[in-house]
Design an enzyme around this catalytic site. Sequence first.
Site, PDB file in Angstrom:
ATOM      1  CG  PHE A   1      -1.951  -1.246   1.056  1.00 35.80           C
ATOM      2  CD1 PHE A   1      -2.987  -1.246   0.132  1.00 35.80           C
ATOM      3  CD2 PHE A   1      -1.773  -2.383   1.838  1.00 35.80           C
ATOM      4  CE1 PHE A   1      -3.845  -2.348   0.010  1.00 35.80           C
ATOM      5  CE2 PHE A   1      -2.623  -3.475   1.724  1.00 35.80           C
ATOM      6  CZ  PHE A   1      -3.655  -3.457   0.808  1.00 35.80           C
ATOM      7  CB  SER A   2       0.671   4.431   1.897  1.00 37.97           C
ATOM      8  OG  SER A   2      -0.684   4.684   1.648  1.00 37.97           O
ATOM      9  CB  ILE A   3       5.464   1.172   1.759  1.00 42.90           C
ATOM     10  CG1 ILE A   3       6.957   1.216   2.107  1.00 42.90           C
ATOM     11  CG2 ILE A   3       5.231   0.166   0.695  1.00 42.90           C
ATOM     12  CD1 ILE A   3       7.490  -0.137   2.588  1.00 42.90           C
TER      13      ILE A   3
ATOM     14  CE  LYS B   1      -0.438   8.212  -0.348  1.00 44.78           C
ATOM     15  NZ  LYS B   1      -1.167   7.012   0.105  1.00 44.78           N
TER      16      LYS B   1
END
Length: 370
Positions: free
Chosen positions: A60-62, A64
């Site tokens: 997921f957001s890692i 970004k």
Amino acid sequence: MGDVQKQIQKAIDDLVDSGAERGMQVAVYRHGELVVDAVAGIADPATGRPVKSDTPFYNFSIVKGAASTVTHMLAERGLFRYDTPLVDLWPEFGAHGKQKVTVRHVLSHSAGVPGIPLDTTPEDLCDWDKMCAAIAGSELWWEPGTKIGYHAYTFGYLVGEIIRRATGKAISQVLREDVSGPLGVGDELYFGMPRSEHDRLAILEDAAVAGPGVMSAMPPDLPMFKAGPMTLVPTAQLGNREDILIADIPAGGKTSARAIARMYAALLDEVDGVRLISPARLREATAVAMSGTDAIFGMPTKWALGYAIGGLGSGSGGSNSVFGVGGAGGSFACGDTASGIAFAVTKNRLTSDFGAATQLSRLVNEALGK
């Protein structure tokens, strides 16, 4: 690799053996050199396939952090500036008074467009043009630059469309050409991941939740609940979907710990002849840009341009030198401009906290004498 490798290996073996975790990777670079590359446990319980160093995890957001890194590289080449209004690149975005939103506002989560439509489906997330049109047609939640609030999903489409308009290429292509390919991790770091590679992925699973769970403890009027449908909160079911794995959804991505740590290492120093941005650009990109109470999630927050500042727990001392992004489920990756350490932990059991990553980060910092 010496004592720190052994300490981290023992720690993640213990986490897996205790049943707290299923499969894990930890990677650490220091001044451009790989000093920890540790794996433990199972990538796919159905087959018993073990985690390897090159196993990608949907964290997921890692990832970004990778979307932000690509943005800085293009800014350094002069394709746009941080204070370039999005409408200069993406005219349709200016609808409903959004003409003042800049690249800087997007990177610092202060753009004021944190929400996606509440009827958005997983299939919609995979439709790039539909999501960008929805965001372009949205109204501001606040005057750009006046508040900070995590743009959970919109961040990825905003950054990705800035990059597409500036280069004519999808963000996944730019990532491969400019970051993962040159760093030798083109098959370990992805936004959209080709279907042909999915058999290498770690399979996600949700941790058993004791008691009522995190969501029920949150106030019902929290703006988070208006920023997107609860059906799209990251879960194992969502993260294991083939269409979600294939699609470019750059608010998240698929990576090994080794690949994302290598990216942070190449921001801090040269890694095998590759340095992604200049030292001056790194200082600008990692300086605190916005801080305060998150207008969406209600907790204290501090952001540079595309990276959260402060790291995990007391292991990093909440230091302004630590920049990175955590992912739903407890994964984390960061760099530290003071120590030259790049650190990443990936895992396939989605927990509601960063307990394991915090423990491992502390071990690394103690072992490497920070």
